[in-house]
Write a protein that holds these residues in place. Structure first.
Motif, PDB file in Angstrom:
ATOM      1  N   ARG A   6      41.200  37.908  37.806  1.00 21.54           N
ATOM      2  CA  ARG A   6      41.283  38.499  39.145  1.00 21.54           C
ATOM      3  C   ARG A   6      41.463  37.390  40.189  1.00 21.54           C
ATOM      4  O   ARG A   6      42.301  37.485  41.076  1.00 21.54           O
ATOM      5  CB  ARG A   6      40.003  39.293  39.417  1.00 21.54           C
ATOM      6  CG  ARG A   6      39.994  40.086  40.689  1.00 21.54           C
ATOM      7  CD  ARG A   6      38.681  40.836  40.890  1.00 21.54           C
ATOM      8  NE  ARG A   6      38.216  41.554  39.734  1.00 21.54           N
ATOM      9  CZ  ARG A   6      38.552  42.808  39.425  1.00 21.54           C
ATOM     10  NH1 ARG A   6      39.383  43.464  40.199  1.00 21.54           N
ATOM     11  NH2 ARG A   6      38.067  43.409  38.349  1.00 21.54           N
ATOM     12  N   LYS A   7      40.689  36.325  40.058  1.00 20.78           N
ATOM     13  CA  LYS A   7      40.789  35.203  40.995  1.00 20.78           C
ATOM     14  C   LYS A   7      42.164  34.547  40.919  1.00 20.78           C
ATOM     15  O   LYS A   7      42.736  34.175  41.946  1.00 20.78           O
ATOM     16  CB  LYS A   7      39.702  34.174  40.717  1.00 20.78           C
ATOM     17  CG  LYS A   7      38.324  34.642  41.129  1.00 20.78           C
ATOM     18  CD  LYS A   7      37.268  33.599  40.801  1.00 20.78           C
ATOM     19  CE  LYS A   7      35.891  34.137  41.133  1.00 20.78           C
ATOM     20  NZ  LYS A   7      34.823  33.202  40.788  1.00 20.78           N
ATOM     21  N   GLN A   8      42.711  34.415  39.720  1.00 20.66           N
ATOM     22  CA  GLN A   8      44.043  33.822  39.563  1.00 20.66           C
ATOM     23  C   GLN A   8      45.099  34.666  40.268  1.00 20.66           C
ATOM     24  O   GLN A   8      45.989  34.133  40.930  1.00 20.66           O
ATOM     25  CB  GLN A   8      44.401  33.691  38.078  1.00 20.66           C
ATOM     26  CG  GLN A   8      43.675  32.587  37.367  1.00 20.66           C
ATOM     27  CD  GLN A   8      43.994  32.565  35.870  1.00 20.66           C
ATOM     28  OE1 GLN A   8      44.379  33.579  35.283  1.00 20.66           O
ATOM     29  NE2 GLN A   8      43.808  31.410  35.266  1.00 20.66           N
ATOM     30  N   ALA A  75      42.870  46.714  45.869  1.00 21.67           N
ATOM     31  CA  ALA A  75      42.846  47.242  44.505  1.00 21.67           C
ATOM     32  C   ALA A  75      42.656  46.106  43.500  1.00 21.67           C
ATOM     33  O   ALA A  75      41.968  46.278  42.489  1.00 21.67           O
ATOM     34  CB  ALA A  75      44.133  48.008  44.200  1.00 21.67           C
ATOM     35  N   ILE A  76      43.251  44.945  43.784  1.00 19.81           N
ATOM     36  CA  ILE A  76      43.044  43.787  42.903  1.00 19.81           C
ATOM     37  C   ILE A  76      41.632  43.259  43.068  1.00 19.81           C
ATOM     38  O   ILE A  76      40.935  42.977  42.097  1.00 19.81           O
ATOM     39  CB  ILE A  76      44.064  42.664  43.201  1.00 19.81           C
ATOM     40  CG1 ILE A  76      45.477  43.099  42.829  1.00 19.81           C
ATOM     41  CG2 ILE A  76      43.698  41.387  42.423  1.00 19.81           C
ATOM     42  CD1 ILE A  76      46.559  42.110  43.234  1.00 19.81           C
ATOM     43  N   GLU A  77      41.173  43.145  44.314  1.00 24.14           N
ATOM     44  CA  GLU A  77      39.856  42.570  44.604  1.00 24.14           C
ATOM     45  C   GLU A  77      38.715  43.407  44.044  1.00 24.14           C
ATOM     46  O   GLU A  77      37.769  42.870  43.481  1.00 24.14           O
ATOM     47  CB  GLU A  77      39.651  42.438  46.121  1.00 24.14           C
ATOM     48  CG  GLU A  77      40.493  41.392  46.764  1.00 24.14           C
ATOM     49  CD  GLU A  77      40.353  41.376  48.286  1.00 24.14           C
ATOM     50  OE1 GLU A  77      40.816  40.411  48.878  1.00 24.14           O
ATOM     51  OE2 GLU A  77      39.786  42.330  48.865  1.00 24.14           O
ATOM     52  N   GLU A  78      38.811  44.712  44.216  1.00 23.15           N
ATOM     53  CA  GLU A  78      37.661  45.571  43.939  1.00 23.15           C
ATOM     54  C   GLU A  78      37.892  46.610  42.860  1.00 23.15           C
ATOM     55  O   GLU A  78      36.951  47.262  42.430  1.00 23.15           O
ATOM     56  CB  GLU A  78      37.250  46.282  45.237  1.00 23.15           C
ATOM     57  CG  GLU A  78      36.919  45.305  46.340  1.00 23.15           C
ATOM     58  CD  GLU A  78      36.859  45.953  47.717  1.00 23.15           C
ATOM     59  OE1 GLU A  78      37.023  47.181  47.805  1.00 23.15           O
ATOM     60  OE2 GLU A  78      36.669  45.218  48.684  1.00 23.15           O
ATOM     61  N   THR A  82      43.444  46.910  34.801  1.00 27.49           N
ATOM     62  CA  THR A  82      43.759  46.030  33.679  1.00 27.49           C
ATOM     63  C   THR A  82      44.521  44.813  34.199  1.00 27.49           C
ATOM     64  O   THR A  82      44.994  44.799  35.346  1.00 27.49           O
ATOM     65  CB  THR A  82      44.655  46.751  32.645  1.00 27.49           C
ATOM     66  OG1 THR A  82      45.916  47.038  33.258  1.00 27.49           O
ATOM     67  CG2 THR A  82      43.998  48.023  32.133  1.00 27.49           C
ATOM     68  N   ARG A  83      44.659  43.828  33.350  1.00 29.50           N
ATOM     69  CA  ARG A  83      45.416  42.627  33.715  1.00 29.50           C
ATOM     70  C   ARG A  83      46.860  42.999  34.061  1.00 29.50           C
ATOM     71  O   ARG A  83      47.431  42.490  35.028  1.00 29.50           O
ATOM     72  CB  ARG A  83      45.362  41.624  32.541  1.00 29.50           C
ATOM     73  CG  ARG A  83      46.259  40.425  32.686  1.00 29.50           C
ATOM     74  CD  ARG A  83      45.734  39.474  33.707  1.00 29.50           C
ATOM     75  NE  ARG A  83      46.661  38.358  33.841  1.00 29.50           N
ATOM     76  CZ  ARG A  83      46.418  37.285  34.522  1.00 29.50           C
ATOM     77  NH1 ARG A  83      45.265  37.150  35.129  1.00 29.50           N
ATOM     78  NH2 ARG A  83      47.308  36.337  34.619  1.00 29.50           N
ATOM     79  N   GLU A  84      47.455  43.901  33.277  1.00 31.57           N
ATOM     80  CA  GLU A  84      48.836  44.320  33.506  1.00 31.57           C
ATOM     81  C   GLU A  84      48.979  45.016  34.863  1.00 31.57           C
ATOM     82  O   GLU A  84      49.938  44.771  35.602  1.00 31.57           O
ATOM     83  CB  GLU A  84      49.328  45.242  32.381  1.00 31.57           C
ATOM     84  CG  GLU A  84      49.487  44.553  31.040  1.00 31.57           C
ATOM     85  CD  GLU A  84      48.149  44.312  30.324  1.00 31.57           C
ATOM     86  OE1 GLU A  84      47.157  45.049  30.570  1.00 31.57           O
ATOM     87  OE2 GLU A  84      48.090  43.363  29.524  1.00 31.57           O
ATOM     88  N   GLU A  85      48.037  45.892  35.185  1.00 27.69           N
ATOM     89  CA  GLU A  85      48.076  46.568  36.481  1.00 27.69           C
ATOM     90  C   GLU A  85      47.919  45.552  37.613  1.00 27.69           C
ATOM     91  O   GLU A  85      48.594  45.653  38.642  1.00 27.69           O
ATOM     92  CB  GLU A  85      46.967  47.617  36.573  1.00 27.69           C
ATOM     93  CG  GLU A  85      47.178  48.802  35.664  1.00 27.69           C
ATOM     94  CD  GLU A  85      45.943  49.685  35.544  1.00 27.69           C
ATOM     95  OE1 GLU A  85      46.132  50.901  35.327  1.00 27.69           O
ATOM     96  OE2 GLU A  85      44.805  49.177  35.660  1.00 27.69           O
ATOM     97  N   GLY A  86      47.055  44.575  37.411  1.00 26.97           N
ATOM     98  CA  GLY A  86      46.864  43.522  38.399  1.00 26.97           C
ATOM     99  C   GLY A  86      48.122  42.704  38.607  1.00 26.97           C
ATOM    100  O   GLY A  86      48.486  42.376  39.738  1.00 26.97           O
TER     101      GLY A  86
END
Length: 146
Positions: A6-8, A75-78, A82-86
């Motif tokens: 998430r941080k990346q 949405a990414i932060e909280e 999944t990784r793919e959705e991110g």
């Protein structure tokens, strides 16, 4: 998604040159409405000056894009994604940023104030995210030991 992933993604989105080489999305869905974003941006950009009636339309488009960017960033932060959705969200945010950069370079508007407000909101969300991730309350260390 792991916290480090998430941080990346967040770092990738906020990177200074993130939009370099990025494409404006062909279409984007904002508030349930699909917009031909690339066509709109290129139509506006090819004119030497933007007529007053179009200026209002451009300003509204920029507001909508900023709002959508914030929603996708949150949405990414909280979000429980999944990784793919991110990855997909991060790519779309960079595309939105690219479109915003193109629209903001059109001419005299109060871009500096808008950019400062956007940066302030981004910093506030980022600090809130970091506090949550680090398990600190809103006023930091002031409650420790008391």
């Amino acid at each position: 998604m792991q916290e480090y992933e998430r941080k990346q993604l967040l770092e990738r989105v906020e990177r200074e040159g993130a939009t370099v080489g990025a494409d404006i999305p062909e279409t984007i869905t904002i508030q349930g409405e699909e917009i031909d974003l690339r066509t709109f941006v290129f139509e506006i950009k090819r004119r030497e000056t933007v007529p007053q009636g179009e200026r209002d339309r451009v300003e509204q488009a920029k507001r909508n894009l900023r709002r959508e960017r914030i929603e996708r960033l949150e949405a990414i932060e909280e979000g429980d994604i999944t990784r793919e959705e991110g990855e997909e969200l991060a790519g779309s945010i960079i595309g939105i940023d690219r479109a915003l950069n193109a629209l903001e370079s059109l001419g005299p508007t109060n871009l500096e104030r808008e950019q400062q407000a956007q940066k302030a909101q981004d910093r506030k969300r980022w600090m809130s995210f970091l506090k949550k991730a680090l398990g600190k309350d809103d006023d930091g260390a002031s409650r420790r030991g008391r």
